[in-house]
Structure formats: structure tokens, C-alpha cells
Motif scaffolding. Structure first.
Motif, PDB file in Angstrom:
ATOM      1  N   ASP A  90       0.839  -1.201   0.000  1.00 19.94           N
ATOM      2  CA  ASP A  90       0.000   0.000   0.000  1.00 19.94           C
ATOM      3  C   ASP A  90       0.871   1.246   0.000  1.00 19.94           C
ATOM      4  OD1 ASP A  90      -2.414  -1.342  -0.010  1.00 19.94           O
ATOM      5  OD2 ASP A  90      -2.630  -1.333   2.171  1.00 19.94           O
ATOM      6  N   ALA A  91       1.955   1.224   0.759  1.00 21.65           N
ATOM      7  CA  ALA A  91       2.829   2.393   0.845  1.00 21.65           C
ATOM      8  C   ALA A  91       3.490   2.702  -0.492  1.00 21.65           C
ATOM      9  CB  ALA A  91       3.898   2.164   1.918  1.00 21.65           C
ATOM     10  N   VAL A  92       3.914   1.684  -1.209  1.00 16.33           N
ATOM     11  CA  VAL A  92       4.580   1.932  -2.481  1.00 16.33           C
ATOM     12  C   VAL A  92       3.573   2.315  -3.564  1.00 16.33           C
ATOM     13  CG1 VAL A  92       4.629  -0.391  -3.528  1.00 16.33           C
ATOM     14  CG2 VAL A  92       6.563   1.122  -3.830  1.00 16.33           C
ATOM     15  N   LYS A  93       2.354   1.776  -3.487  1.00 12.44           N
ATOM     16  CA  LYS A  93       1.325   2.147  -4.463  1.00 12.44           C
ATOM     17  C   LYS A  93       0.828   3.568  -4.235  1.00 12.44           C
ATOM     18  CE  LYS A  93      -1.813  -1.145  -5.170  1.00 12.44           C
ATOM     19  NZ  LYS A  93      -2.690  -2.312  -4.873  1.00 12.44           N
ATOM     20  N   ASN A  94       0.840   4.012  -2.967  1.00 12.71           N
ATOM     21  CA  ASN A  94       0.329   5.339  -2.635  1.00 12.71           C
ATOM     22  C   ASN A  94       1.405   6.416  -2.602  1.00 12.71           C
ATOM     23  OD1 ASN A  94      -2.225   4.234  -2.326  1.00 12.71           O
ATOM     24  ND2 ASN A  94      -1.963   3.846  -0.143  1.00 12.71           N
ATOM     25  N   GLY A  95       2.654   6.033  -2.864  1.00 13.55           N
ATOM     26  CA  GLY A  95       3.726   7.012  -2.922  1.00 13.55           C
ATOM     27  C   GLY A  95       4.328   7.379  -1.574  1.00 13.55           C
ATOM     28  N   VAL A  96       3.933   6.699  -0.502  1.00  2.88           N
ATOM     29  CA  VAL A  96       4.574   6.929   0.797  1.00  2.88           C
ATOM     30  C   VAL A  96       6.031   6.471   0.732  1.00  2.88           C
ATOM     31  CG1 VAL A  96       4.533   6.287   3.254  1.00  2.88           C
ATOM     32  CG2 VAL A  96       2.386   6.711   2.025  1.00  2.88           C
ATOM     33  N   LEU A  97       6.267   5.395   0.005  1.00  9.37           N
ATOM     34  CA  LEU A  97       7.600   4.923  -0.325  1.00  9.37           C
ATOM     35  C   LEU A  97       7.694   4.789  -1.843  1.00  9.37           C
ATOM     36  CD1 LEU A  97       7.753   2.031   2.300  1.00  9.37           C
ATOM     37  CD2 LEU A  97       9.155   4.098   2.408  1.00  9.37           C
ATOM     38  N   GLU A  98       8.859   5.043  -2.392  1.00 11.93           N
ATOM     39  CA  GLU A  98       9.029   4.829  -3.831  1.00 11.93           C
ATOM     40  C   GLU A  98       9.286   3.369  -4.160  1.00 11.93           C
ATOM     41  OE1 GLU A  98       8.781   8.797  -3.241  1.00 11.93           O
ATOM     42  OE2 GLU A  98      10.404   7.621  -2.320  1.00 11.93           O
ATOM     43  N   ALA A  99       9.938   2.654  -3.243  1.00  9.63           N
ATOM     44  CA  ALA A  99      10.293   1.263  -3.511  1.00  9.63           C
ATOM     45  C   ALA A  99      10.337   0.492  -2.194  1.00  9.63           C
ATOM     46  CB  ALA A  99      11.651   1.180  -4.213  1.00  9.63           C
ATOM     47  N   VAL A 100      10.199  -0.816  -2.306  1.00 11.92           N
ATOM     48  CA  VAL A 100      10.260  -1.693  -1.135  1.00 11.92           C
ATOM     49  C   VAL A 100      11.074  -2.934  -1.465  1.00 11.92           C
ATOM     50  CG1 VAL A 100       8.112  -0.916  -0.065  1.00 11.92           C
ATOM     51  CG2 VAL A 100       8.031  -2.749  -1.759  1.00 11.92           C
ATOM     52  N   ASN A 101      11.628  -3.530  -0.409  1.00  9.36           N
ATOM     53  CA  ASN A 101      12.435  -4.745  -0.516  1.00  9.36           C
ATOM     54  C   ASN A 101      11.843  -5.789   0.446  1.00  9.36           C
ATOM     55  OD1 ASN A 101      15.561  -5.713   0.970  1.00  9.36           O
ATOM     56  ND2 ASN A 101      14.683  -6.593  -0.878  1.00  9.36           N
ATOM     57  N   PRO A 102      10.688  -6.353   0.056  1.00  9.38           N
ATOM     58  CA  PRO A 102       9.983  -7.270   0.953  1.00  9.38           C
ATOM     59  C   PRO A 102      10.358  -8.725   0.701  1.00  9.38           C
ATOM     60  CG  PRO A 102       8.621  -6.832  -0.935  1.00  9.38           C
ATOM     61  CD  PRO A 102       9.922  -6.097  -1.170  1.00  9.38           C
ATOM     62  N   PHE A 103       9.952  -9.592   1.628  1.00 12.37           N
ATOM     63  CA  PHE A 103       9.895 -11.013   1.317  1.00 12.37           C
ATOM     64  C   PHE A 103       8.741 -11.182   0.326  1.00 12.37           C
ATOM     65  CE2 PHE A 103      11.772 -10.838   5.588  1.00 12.37           C
ATOM     66  CZ  PHE A 103      12.964 -11.481   5.322  1.00 12.37           C
ATOM     67  N   THR A 104       9.027 -11.799  -0.796  1.00 11.76           N
ATOM     68  CA  THR A 104       8.057 -11.838  -1.897  1.00 11.76           C
ATOM     69  C   THR A 104       6.746 -12.497  -1.489  1.00 11.76           C
ATOM     70  OG1 THR A 104       9.923 -11.902  -3.439  1.00 11.76           O
ATOM     71  CG2 THR A 104       7.770 -12.514  -4.318  1.00 11.76           C
ATOM     72  N   ILE A 105       6.789 -13.418  -0.527  1.00  8.26           N
ATOM     73  CA  ILE A 105       5.574 -14.099  -0.093  1.00  8.26           C
ATOM     74  C   ILE A 105       4.540 -13.115   0.445  1.00  8.26           C
ATOM     75  CG2 ILE A 105       6.395 -14.534   2.244  1.00  8.26           C
ATOM     76  CD1 ILE A 105       4.204 -16.852   0.080  1.00  8.26           C
ATOM     77  N   TYR A 106       4.980 -11.925   0.908  1.00  7.01           N
ATOM     78  CA  TYR A 106       4.040 -10.965   1.466  1.00  7.01           C
ATOM     79  C   TYR A 106       3.075 -10.424   0.415  1.00  7.01           C
ATOM     80  CZ  TYR A 106       6.956 -10.763   5.726  1.00  7.01           C
ATOM     81  OH  TYR A 106       7.651 -11.060   6.883  1.00  7.01           O
ATOM     82  N   ALA A 107       3.379 -10.615  -0.869  1.00  6.99           N
ATOM     83  CA  ALA A 107       2.500 -10.111  -1.929  1.00  6.99           C
ATOM     84  C   ALA A 107       1.319 -11.016  -2.194  1.00  6.99           C
ATOM     85  CB  ALA A 107       3.288  -9.930  -3.225  1.00  6.99           C
ATOM     86  N   GLN A 108       1.255 -12.188  -1.560  1.00  6.65           N
ATOM     87  CA  GLN A 108       0.210 -13.143  -1.894  1.00  6.65           C
ATOM     88  C   GLN A 108      -1.202 -12.613  -1.627  1.00  6.65           C
ATOM     89  OE1 GLN A 108       0.314 -16.696   0.599  1.00  6.65           O
ATOM     90  NE2 GLN A 108       1.149 -15.547   2.304  1.00  6.65           N
ATOM     91  N   GLY A 109      -1.338 -11.642  -0.729  1.00 12.10           N
ATOM     92  CA  GLY A 109      -2.654 -11.102  -0.436  1.00 12.10           C
ATOM     93  C   GLY A 109      -3.268 -10.333  -1.584  1.00 12.10           C
ATOM     94  N   ILE A 110      -2.426  -9.716  -2.424  1.00 15.32           N
ATOM     95  CA  ILE A 110      -2.947  -8.941  -3.557  1.00 15.32           C
ATOM     96  C   ILE A 110      -2.647  -9.609  -4.895  1.00 15.32           C
ATOM     97  CG2 ILE A 110      -2.936  -6.726  -2.353  1.00 15.32           C
ATOM     98  CD1 ILE A 110      -0.268  -6.096  -3.736  1.00 15.32           C
ATOM     99  N   ILE A 111      -1.677 -10.508  -4.917  1.00 17.16           N
ATOM    100  CA  ILE A 111      -1.306 -11.224  -6.137  1.00 17.16           C
ATOM    101  C   ILE A 111      -1.258 -12.710  -5.793  1.00 17.16           C
ATOM    102  CG2 ILE A 111       0.419 -11.519  -7.957  1.00 17.16           C
ATOM    103  CD1 ILE A 111       1.388  -8.660  -7.361  1.00 17.16           C
ATOM    104  N   PRO A 112      -2.339 -13.447  -5.985  1.00 22.21           N
ATOM    105  CA  PRO A 112      -2.357 -14.862  -5.575  1.00 22.21           C
ATOM    106  C   PRO A 112      -1.205 -15.682  -6.142  1.00 22.21           C
ATOM    107  CG  PRO A 112      -4.571 -14.125  -6.111  1.00 22.21           C
ATOM    108  CD  PRO A 112      -3.651 -12.999  -6.499  1.00 22.21           C
TER     109      PRO A 112
END
Length: 371
Positions: A90-112
Motif C-alpha cells: 500500500d505504501a509503495v502504491k500510494n507514494g509513501v515509499l518509492e520502492a520496497v524490498n519485501p519477502f516476496t511471499i508478502y504479496a500473496q494477499g494482492i497477487i495470488p
């Protein structure tokens, strides 16, 4: 549809050499005139809460301005410094952050399909196998299409380490997971351990230590020994559970992070800077993985000094867990057409002569229903 640019090997090697000297001037030259007084600054938050992972990330970020000739700068933030781990996208989509370095598994909620864009239980089992998937079998192009639909640009995967298990009680076989209160990242991993009888809960990495300390959980998976030692896990657990020799983790001997950028921020870069960030991310993946593996060697000595006991499960446990995992793979693949598309590429690879992880008998009666 966004597709990746072809990688020019000579350009890649040249840019990778920027770390070391004169090549930096050569790359920077075309951009210096435009960059003077016009540095683009990205706020980049990682999921690393501490240890060698965070240190390596911050060190890398500090090199970007010089290597880009002043055109781009990364301001690094650790886990929870700006937003919580589960608010990164949400932060990177809304411009609060320009980029993120997450564990990729965290994206499963929005990208199955993200459950297959990173490691999953007993799937691809070595770092080079995921690099083959991304850079040789079309995984990178698929990931970028899926992330673009969410207003983000998937720059590339970043290798880090295995995920190992810390516990207050010894785990000497997969039967010992039964009735244990266990921290996992959710999704497919949690379902496999639930099938083994564990009582699972989802927590970000920064909350594992206090949960172990309070007894909210008595078993936790997280990353590798160096990071976990720095987070204090030896203070609140007595045991580490590993796979058989040569198999650092029973269920996830490899894991992935990535660099994801908000699409608006990405599109503001020049094509040259976009290629620079892609190549830097690819090179950083190798450096990041190696730095953590080096630190692991010292961490094992520290765990031993603290009295931590390492237990190793067997090849039989690997085979039994694979039998449990395979139907769960198919269940998750059949939830989403894109997930099935990604999984089919990996399944073919795992069944091929290159790997042979999946015997035909394991998938009898199972099918992908939405390809």
C-alpha cells in the motif's frame, strides 16, 4: 503489458564492475549533466528488521548515488521504520515509499500467484533454480505483468537464505510438529504444517522474538542463522531444526525477497536508469546472498557457544513432507489462473531430467483446472 528489456551481457558486466573503480566514471558520464542538482531520491524500506540482512541492504543503498552518477539515490529504511511489513505494498502504491524490498511471499494477499514467485514447501530447492525460473523460463516477464496490474514494477528477485526453524522443544521428525504453536508466513507454508498438526499463526519477522519470549508461540520459522542470531533467537529457544545434511531447511532451503517500485516512480526514470536499477538488483541478489552465507558461518559458532542444539531431520522426512505438499501445491495453483501458469512452468522443471523432484506417482489424480 510490461515486458522486461533484453539484458545486454556486456552492459551488465560493465555496470556490475562499477563497484570497483574506473567503470563508474564511464557509466556516470552520460548522466552527470542532467543529474547535477536533479538527483531523484527514492525512499526504500526493507523487511529486514536487523542483522546482516539489514546491514547489507543499507550498505548497498548507500552506493547507488555514486554508481548512478548522482542521478538516483536510495534512502534506506529498516522494517517498520515507515510502515509495517504488511503495509509495504500500500505504501509503495500510494507514494509513501518509492520502492520496497519485501519477502516476496508478502504479496500473496494482492497477487495470488505470488505464492509461486517465491519458495514454497519442497518446491524449487536451490537458488540457481529460481534464477533459472526468472531469467530463463519466463518468470520475470510474468511477475512484471502481474505487478503492473497492481500499479507496481517488479524489478527482480533477491536471494537471501534458507528459512530454518527455532523451537523451545526438540523437533526430531515431522511428527514433532503436532500441536506446536508455530509462527509461519501464512499461505501454502502454513497449510503444510497444519496438515502435520501444527497450530500456526502469522507474524512479521519483527514480532517473532517477543512472541517466543512470552510463550505465545513455541516454534518459529524465519530466515537463516546469521539474521536469527542477531535477532536474539538463541535467548528464547534451545533448538534449531534443519533438513538432512546438505539440505539446510527441511521445507524451504531457499527463499526470496525482491525489489518492487511504484509505477509512477519507475516511469519517471530515464530508460538508462531503469536498466541500471534492473542490473543493480540482479548483481545485488548475488552479493546479498553471499554476504549472508558468510555471516552464517560465524553465527553457527555463536549458537553452539550459547548451547543451542541443532537437530537434523532425514531424507524420509523430506519424502513424507513432499507427499503432503504436492496436493497443496495443486490446490493453490487452481485458485488462480496466473498461479496455475507460473506453477506449471515450475512443475515441468521439477519433473524434468534436470531436477527430478516430482515423481509421476506423486501427481496421479491431480490436475490443473484453470490453465
Amino acid at each position: 503489458m510490461l515486458t522486461s528489456k533484453p539484458i545486454d551481457r556486456r552492459a551488465f558486466l560493465g555496470r556490475s564492475a562499477l563497484i570497483g573503480g574506473t567503470a563508474a566514471a564511464g557509466l556516470a558520464a552520460p548522466h552527470v549533466a542532467r543529474a547535477q542538482g536533479q538527483t531523484t531520491t527514492w525512499r526504500v524500506q526493507t523487511s529486514w528488521p536487523g542483522g546482516i540482512g539489514l546491514t547489507t541492504f543499507k550498505d548497498w543503498c548507500s552506493t547507488i548515488k555514486e554508481k548512478s552518477g548522482g542521478e538516483l539515490e536510495f534512502t534506506a529504511f529498516g522494517a517498520n521504520d515507515v510502515v509495517g511489513d504488511f503495509q509495504l505494498f500500500d505504501a509503495v502504491k500510494n507514494g509513501v515509499l518509492e520502492a520496497v524490498n519485501p519477502f516476496t511471499i508478502y504479496a500473496q494477499g494482492i497477487i495470488p500467484a505470488a505464492v509461486f514467485l517465491t519458495s514454497y514447501p519442497l518446491g524449487l530447492r536451490n537458488p540457481h533454480e529460481f534464477d533459472t525460473f526468472y531469467y530463463g523460463l519466463g518468470g520475470l516477464e510474468i511477475a512484471r505483468e502481474l505487478y503492473a496490474a497492481q500499479g507496481m514494477y517488479f524489478v527482480g528477485p533477491i536471494q537471501h537464505d534458507a528459512n530454518i526453524i527455532h523451537s523451545k522443544v526438540p523437533i526430531r521428525s515431522i511428527d514433532d510438529f503436532r500441536d506446536r504453536k508455530m509462527r509461519l508466513p501464512g499461505g501454502m507454508v502454513a497449510e503444510v504444517f497444519q496438515a502435520l498438526g501444527a497450530k500456526t499463526t502469522v507474524l512479521p519477522g519483527s514480532e517473532i522474538f517477543p512472541a517466543l519470549e512470552k510463550g505465545t508461540i513455541d516454534v518459529a520459522d524465519f530466515t537463516g542463522p546469521a539474521v536469527n542470531y542477531a535477532l536474539g533467537f538463541s535467548q528464547v529457544t534451545k533448538y534449531i531444526s534443519m533438513g538432512p545434511p546438505g539440505f539446510m531447511s527441511l521445507y524451504q532451503p531457499v527463499d526470496l525477497m525482491d525489489l518492487t517500485v511504484g509505477m509512477d516512480a519507475w516511469n519517471k526514470l530515464s530508460p538508462q536508469m531503469q536498466q541500471f536499477v534492473e542490473m543493480e538488483t540482479h548483481a545485488y541478489s548475488d552479493m546479498h546472498h553471499a554476504a549472508i552465507q558468510k555471516a552464517n558461518q560465524e553465527a553457527w559458532k555463536k549458537f553452539e557457544a550459547d548451547g543451542t542444539e541443532v537437530t537434523r531431520l532425514t531424507q524420509d522426512d523430506v519424502a513424507l513432507m513432499t507427499e503432503v505438499a504436492v496436493p497443496i501445491w495443486f490446490n493453490w495453483a487452481n485458485k488462480d489462473a496466473n498461479a496455475a501458469k507460473v506453477f506449471k512452468i515450475q512443475l515441468d522443471y521439477m519433473q524434468s531430467g534436470s531436477l527430478g523432484y516430482v515423481d509421476p506417482s506423486l501427481i496421479e489424480g491431480l490436475e490443473l483446472t484453470n490453465l
